[in-house]
Structures are given as C-alpha cells and as structure tokens.
Design a protein around this motif. Structure first.
Motif, short mmCIF file in Angstrom:
data_model
loop_
_atom_site.label_atom_id
_atom_site.label_comp_id
_atom_site.label_asym_id
_atom_site.label_seq_id
_atom_site.Cartn_x
_atom_site.Cartn_y
_atom_site.Cartn_z
N ALA A 93 0.97 5.13 -0.18
CA ALA A 93 1.45 3.87 0.41
C ALA A 93 1.33 2.72 -0.58
O ALA A 93 2.25 1.89 -0.69
N VAL A 94 0.23 2.66 -1.31
CA VAL A 94 0.07 1.58 -2.29
C VAL A 94 1.06 1.76 -3.45
O VAL A 94 1.62 0.78 -3.95
N SER A 95 1.29 2.99 -3.86
CA SER A 95 2.29 3.25 -4.91
C SER A 95 3.68 2.84 -4.44
O SER A 95 4.45 2.24 -5.20
N ALA A 96 4.00 3.17 -3.20
CA ALA A 96 5.30 2.78 -2.65
C ALA A 96 5.41 1.26 -2.57
O ALA A 96 6.47 0.69 -2.86
N ALA A 97 4.32 0.60 -2.20
CA ALA A 97 4.33 -0.86 -2.14
C ALA A 97 4.59 -1.45 -3.52
O ALA A 97 5.32 -2.44 -3.66
N SER A 98 4.01 -0.85 -4.55
CA SER A 98 4.25 -1.32 -5.91
C SER A 98 5.73 -1.18 -6.28
O SER A 98 6.33 -2.10 -6.85
N ALA A 99 6.32 -0.05 -5.93
CA ALA A 99 7.74 0.15 -6.20
C ALA A 99 8.60 -0.85 -5.42
O ALA A 99 9.61 -1.34 -5.93
N LEU A 100 8.18 -1.15 -4.20
CA LEU A 100 8.93 -2.12 -3.38
C LEU A 100 8.86 -3.53 -3.99
O LEU A 100 9.87 -4.25 -4.01
N MET A 127 0.19 -5.39 -10.69
CA MET A 127 -1.14 -5.49 -10.07
C MET A 127 -1.29 -4.53 -8.90
O MET A 127 -2.33 -3.89 -8.74
N VAL A 128 -0.25 -4.38 -8.09
CA VAL A 128 -0.31 -3.44 -6.97
C VAL A 128 -0.40 -2.01 -7.50
O VAL A 128 -1.13 -1.18 -6.95
N ALA A 129 0.30 -1.73 -8.59
CA ALA A 129 0.18 -0.41 -9.21
C ALA A 129 -1.24 -0.19 -9.72
O ALA A 129 -1.77 0.93 -9.64
N VAL A 131 -3.91 -1.36 -8.29
CA VAL A 131 -4.69 -1.02 -7.08
C VAL A 131 -4.50 0.46 -6.75
O VAL A 131 -5.46 1.15 -6.39
N ALA A 132 -3.27 0.96 -6.91
CA ALA A 132 -3.03 2.39 -6.66
C ALA A 132 -3.85 3.24 -7.62
O ALA A 132 -4.41 4.27 -7.21
N LEU A 133 -3.94 2.81 -8.86
CA LEU A 133 -4.75 3.57 -9.83
C LEU A 133 -6.23 3.51 -9.49
O LEU A 133 -6.96 4.50 -9.68
N ILE A 134 -6.69 2.39 -8.97
CA ILE A 134 -8.09 2.29 -8.52
C ILE A 134 -8.33 3.26 -7.37
O ILE A 134 -9.36 3.94 -7.33
#
Length: 163
Positions: A93-100, A127-129, A131-134
C-alpha cells in the motif's frame, strides 16, 4: 506495548478511517465539481480524482493492517508467520501510494503548475518510497525476531527434555 498505547493508537486509526471515509464520500464529489467548474480537461480531472481515491484507499488499507497488527500485539502473537501478511500488505500500500504521488507529479507537469511544485511533488513521492523501504527493513527485523523466537522455543523444549 501498554494497554493505553494500544488504545490511543486504535482511537487515532478509527479517526483516520472515519475521516478518510468522509473525504471519499463527501469531499471527492465536491472536488470533482470544483475541477469541472475550473475548466479542467476531463482526462486530467478523472486522473486526479482516481489518484485521490486510490491514495485514500492506500491509507485505509494501511490503517486496517496496523489495526490487525495491534490485535496481534495485544494477544502476544505478533512474532508469528501471520504478521507477515499484514506487513506485506502495508508495504504494498505504501509503495502504491508512492507511485500515485509520482503519478500526480506527472499529471501536473504539462499544466500551468510551476516546475518547482512538480519537483516538490516528486520529492514527496521519493519520501513515501523511503517509508516503504523502512517498512521493508522492519519486515526483515520481524523475520529475525520470529526466527529467534522459534529457536528459543526449540531450545526450551530441549532443555526441558534434559531436565
């Protein structure tokens, strides 16, 4: 984690879910009407609205998964294989949010938006990406904790047999 901490986090998650539902039901139609009145092209308007709705869905999915993980924490079962499913969904979901967010930058780039704003939106996507990596790192730590817990259980069993 203490009971008050879990309760406070659940209250925050419930407020996030209620607020996001309000935005989906009430604010998105108003945003659509405002974009139509402003003369935004249909393609850009629909793309922007899709990004907003899908972004809100990413937040909702993440909130539900965190709620489920909190339930596992309360029961003492968070260090199990079942937790991986929720952490993986949060990562997705966080990865998708980064793409969005990056898609929003792409949508804004050809318009009358200043290039600096587009660059800021790209920075937000980065930055959202991050968070996905974290979340991915935390998943690895969870895997190590689950392995250690299984090893400790095995060693206790062997020790009980010896005694």
């Amino acid at each position: 984690m203490g009971k008050m901490t879990v309760l406070a986090l659940r209250v925050v998650i419930a407020m996030v879910l209620a607020g996001s539902l309000f935005v989906q039901v009430r604010m998105v139609p108003l945003l659509s009407a405002d974009l139509q009145e402003a003369g935004a092209p249909n393609g850009a308007r629909l793309g922007f609205l899709a990004i907003v709705v899908l972004g809100i869905a990413c937040v909702q999915v993440t909130a539900v998964c965190v709620w489920r993980l909190l339930t596992m924490v309360r029961r003492g079962t968070v260090f199990s294989q079942g937790a991986f499913r929720y952490v993986d969904v949060i990562f997705g979901a966080v990865s998708a949010a980064s793409a969005l967010v990056f898609g929003l930058a792409v949508l804004l780039a050809p318009g009358d938006v200043a290039p600096g704003v587009v660059l800021l939106v790209c920075g937000a996507a980065l930055m959202v990406a991050g968070v996905a990596l974290i979340v991915l790192v935390l998943r690895t730590l969870l895997a190590q904790a689950v392995a250690r817990d299984a090893e400790a259980t095995h060693l206790r069993t062997e020790l009980d047999e010896v005694i």
